[in-house]
Design an enzyme around this catalytic site. Structure first.
Site, PDB file in Angstrom:
ATOM      1  N   CYS A 130       0.891  -1.286   0.052  1.00  0.00           N
ATOM      2  CA  CYS A 130       0.104  -0.016   0.105  1.00  0.00           C
ATOM      3  C   CYS A 130       0.862   1.289   0.021  1.00  0.00           C
ATOM      4  CB  CYS A 130      -1.118  -0.170   1.137  1.00  0.00           C
ATOM      5  SG  CYS A 130      -2.147   1.260   1.220  1.00  0.00           S
ATOM      6  N   CYS A 172      -0.510   4.131   2.129  1.00  0.00           N
ATOM      7  CA  CYS A 172      -0.447   4.054   3.499  1.00  0.00           C
ATOM      8  C   CYS A 172       1.053   4.239   3.903  1.00  0.00           C
ATOM      9  CB  CYS A 172      -0.517   2.602   4.021  1.00  0.00           C
ATOM     10  SG  CYS A 172      -2.038   1.795   3.190  1.00  0.00           S
ATOM     11  N   ASP A 173       2.060   3.842   3.098  1.00  0.00           N
ATOM     12  CA  ASP A 173       3.382   3.635   3.667  1.00  0.00           C
ATOM     13  C   ASP A 173       4.443   4.545   2.707  1.00  0.00           C
ATOM     14  OD1 ASP A 173       2.609   1.936   5.597  1.00  0.00           O
ATOM     15  OD2 ASP A 173       2.966   0.218   4.306  1.00  0.00           O
TER      16      ASP A 173
END
Ligand code: NDP
Length: 307
Positions: A134, A137-138
């Site tokens: 992701c 997300c990261d």
């Protein structure tokens, strides 16, 4: 057999939000967390884009808070995995862990999706320590660093473009000599200077120093093996909705995502609702999953009042 008014399957943002709303509406919800308590979010570290947490929040902590919030309103949160289901008549029959039988008046399916991984032991070893599925997300953790994205579809291109806006350099590891992605997306990638495409390459191993990712060993179709130095390794080879159990009853699209009616969470089985990533191939964010969990609880409430 235990009778349940509102049964929720799945302990991610969609399931817990549904449980919060259903509990506050006096539907006495019972939620089974499934295989991955806390959902997909728990495979990441810090969540920085969930509203209400300036400075970010630890993903596991966020899910613990959602669970606690659901419980505080009376939701019965349990561990267990639905292993068999019969939606042919109400109350719906659900078997948990192969033994416990439930009869539910309304069912909310919030079983999420699972990102596809390559299946390499080294990839497993560094999950959450440089290996991620992701970028949204990261990606932020890789500002001015070098990362690789595996895949050649729209997701891979989108993630590579997002990462290219943060990172110093992005490699795209593509197993064929063409992208699967749309032309428009491909053109954006080709026009981005800090993306280098490694065509005809497969990953043999994710390299690391025991603490995090330091590189990847690639095999080109012509037999050449070579290493690249990277700090992050992102998978974008597709997701798989966790809908198998429900397929005989609810409608799914070609990729297995549960089809819901218009803007609602209603499936084609009256009294069965779907929320979160199991029905969303597009947005796949914690906050959008939470929102659809809310919608499912509201739809279930309306349904239960009318029967
Ligand atoms: P796709 O199935 O479209 O693409 C998967 C990619 O991963 C392909 O390039 C595939 O290669 C590659 N791949 C699969 N398995 C492996 C493997 N084991 N090793 C290496 N590479 C592998 O999935 P997406 O998630 O990209 O997209 C899903 C759907 O969502 C699509 O319909 C897409 O169009 C849509 N989407 C649309 C977006 C948009 O319009 N903005 C954004 C994101 C997704 P190969 O091509 O060789 O099979």
């Amino acid at each position: 057999m235990e009778s349940i008014r509102c049964l929720i399957l799945g302990g991610g943002p969609a399931g817990f939000t549904a449980a919060i709303y259903a509990a506050r509406a006096n539907l006495s919800p019972v939620l089974y967390e499934g295989i991955q308590p806390g959902g997909q979010l728990t495979t990441t570290t810090i969540v920085e884009n969930f509203p209400g947490f300036p400075g970010g929040v630890d993903a596991n902590n966020l899910m613990d808070r959602m669970r606690e919030q659901a419980r505080s309103f009376g939701a019965d949160v349990r561990s267990g995995v639905a292993t068999a289901i019969d939606l042919s008549a109400r109350p719906f029959k659900v078997v948990i862990d192969g033994e416990k039988e439930l009869a539910a008046d309304a069912l909310i399916i919030a079983t999420g999706a699972t990102a596809r991984y390559l299946g390499l032991p080294s990839e497993e070893k560094y999950k959450g320590a440089g290996v991620s599925a992701c970028a949204t997300c990261d990606g932020f953790f890789y500002r001015k660093r070098t990362v690789a994205v595996v895949g050649g579809g729209d997701t891979a291109c989108e993630e590579a473009l997002y990462l290219a806006s943060l990172a110093k350099k992005v490699y795209m590891i593509v197993r064929r000599d063409v992208f699967r992605a749309s032309k428009a997306m491909q053109e954006k990638v080709f026009a981005t200077e800090n993306i280098e495409i490694l065509w005809n390459c497969n990953t043999q191993e994710v390299l690391g120093d025991g603490f995090g990712v330091t590189g990847a060993r690639l095999l080109r179709k012509d037999g050449t093996v070579f290493d690249i130095d990277i700090d992050g390794f992102f998978l974008a080879i597709g997701h798989h909705p966790n809908s198998e159990l429900f397929v005989p009853w609810v409608e799914t699209d070609a990729a297995g995502y549960i089809v819901t009616e218009g803007k609602s969470s209603r499936t084609r089985v009256e009294g069965v609702f779907a929320a979160g990533d199991v029905q969303d191939p597009t947005y796949r964010q914690a906050v959008t999953a939470a929102a659809s969990g809310c919608a499912a609880a509201r739809d279930a409430e309306k349904f239960l009042l009318e029967i």
